[in-house]
Enzyme design. Sequence first.
Site, PDB file in Angstrom:
ATOM      1  N   SER A  51       0.835  -1.206   0.000  1.00 29.24           N
ATOM      2  CA  SER A  51       0.000   0.000   0.000  1.00 29.24           C
ATOM      3  C   SER A  51       0.868   1.253   0.000  1.00 29.24           C
ATOM      4  O   SER A  51       2.088   1.167   0.088  1.00 29.24           O
ATOM      5  CB  SER A  51      -0.965   0.005   1.202  1.00 29.24           C
ATOM      6  OG  SER A  51      -0.243   0.076   2.408  1.00 29.24           O
ATOM      7  N   ALA A 113       8.302  -8.461   8.204  1.00 24.21           N
ATOM      8  CA  ALA A 113       9.597  -8.077   7.616  1.00 24.21           C
ATOM      9  C   ALA A 113      10.685  -7.922   8.676  1.00 24.21           C
ATOM     10  O   ALA A 113      11.863  -7.880   8.344  1.00 24.21           O
ATOM     11  CB  ALA A 113       9.455  -6.775   6.838  1.00 24.21           C
ATOM     12  N   TYR A 237       5.660  17.044  13.709  1.00 21.96           N
ATOM     13  CA  TYR A 237       6.407  16.085  12.899  1.00 21.96           C
ATOM     14  C   TYR A 237       7.932  16.230  13.005  1.00 21.96           C
ATOM     15  O   TYR A 237       8.591  15.475  13.703  1.00 21.96           O
ATOM     16  CB  TYR A 237       5.960  16.140  11.421  1.00 21.96           C
ATOM     17  CG  TYR A 237       6.301  14.863  10.702  1.00 21.96           C
ATOM     18  CD1 TYR A 237       5.331  13.913  10.396  1.00 21.96           C
ATOM     19  CD2 TYR A 237       7.634  14.547  10.374  1.00 21.96           C
ATOM     20  CE1 TYR A 237       5.662  12.704   9.791  1.00 21.96           C
ATOM     21  CE2 TYR A 237       7.973  13.350   9.779  1.00 21.96           C
ATOM     22  CZ  TYR A 237       6.979  12.440   9.481  1.00 21.96           C
ATOM     23  OH  TYR A 237       7.311  11.244   8.898  1.00 21.96           O
TER      24      TYR A 237
END
Length: 400
Positions: A51, A113, A237
């Site tokens: 995605s 992963a 952020y």
Amino acid sequence: MIINPVIKGVVARSAHPIGCREAVKQQITYCQSAPQIHDGPKRALILGASSGFGLASRISLTFGGSRTKTLGVSFERGPSDKGVGSAGWYNNIYFKQEAEKNGLKAVNLIGDAFSPKMREQVIRTIKEEFDGQVDLIIYSLASGVRPNLQTGEFWHSAIKPIGNAINGLTLNLEHEELTETSLSPASDQEVHDTIKVMGGEDWEEWITLLNNAGVLAEGCKTIAYSYIGPKSTYPIYHLGTLGQAKLDLHNKADLIHQKLQDIKGEAHVAVCKALVTKASVFIPGFSPYLLALFKVMKTMGLHEGCIEQAQRLFNSKLYTTSGEAVIDENRLIRLDDWELRDDVQRAVTELMANITPDNFKQLGDFDGYQEDFLKLNGFGFDSIDYGQDISMAFMESLKP
Ligand code: NAI
Ligand code: NA
């Protein structure tokens, strides 16, 4: 059964298989008609292929000019008594179908992963099915947790500011509301753990392992995705926990780049544009910025989605006629160049100052944000008949 969108907070609890096929197909069509990639990689490994930026990268590489064979790794759920499965599950399946129709190999490995087992499986698959080597590795995992293999415990990321608490508005997609959120500053432990989960350590481990296994071709490149953003989003952020993790990613890129010199390899970070993905809707306080940014960039004809960003990365920044990647003074590839333009940011700042919980649907690009979110999960495509009956047997017959 009839499959409808089910949204809890900012998480989609259902996905439409046929709509996911349509999403993949539309991205393929875009790449086929866009400026093509020249001299791209023959074989690529994509970690986080199902995605967002990883899927867009995979589609771009295969259909955007270089006819790349791909090995995709992702963590997704198939249909079961718990539900129809995740969108990424179907994206993998339909991507592979389309690649194979075009005579191109695509292998999907589903699992964690971060686990040694998956690493072994990837190496084995490269040896057995990709003539022993890959020419590009995309690192596009987005996860909230990473196992600590030494202790068996987990690191959890925390999306928080550092130093001071902040207040911000967050979009709740389920209730279509913009609600006030207050975020306390991260503890040192939370900063540390977020770097562990979203920083570059796992990327470096992957590349070292693959290099030692001899499965990286001479001149192999690797790239990971980052975000910096404008000053208005720095508190949540760039100067927050996620920003610290990205800084670590940038530092690891330089380290990996050095390590790859023996095979004339390269490691890069591409700083991308802010977009609606399964991962980004989780960032508290970030939605007013996205609502304003989309509105402004669409008005100015500068808007891009993941697929446009991926295609532009490969056709003009990573694979160039000179053979050199296009980088800035910090060795970063900038796909956020349009987002950060002065005229764009001036308009965004002005708009953001006026967005409130009462007017965000009118002032911001709420429709665009919601549409993107629905499309990530296979909903909202005009060409799909959502009244059609989709049987469990049909869904179970689809194999990754
Ligand atoms: P996404 O949620 O759409 O994709 C994440 C991928 O990682 C999926 O394929 C998922 O299956 C896979 N994944 C997660 N945990 C896994 C695990 N344990 N094992 C195997 N696969 C696993 O997220 P998105 O937004 O595409 O993020 C990818 C990267 O792009 C991240 O580094 C993110 O920070 C970066 N980025 C995102 C931006 C945005 O606005 N969405 C902007 C700039 C950078
Ligand atoms: Na991805």
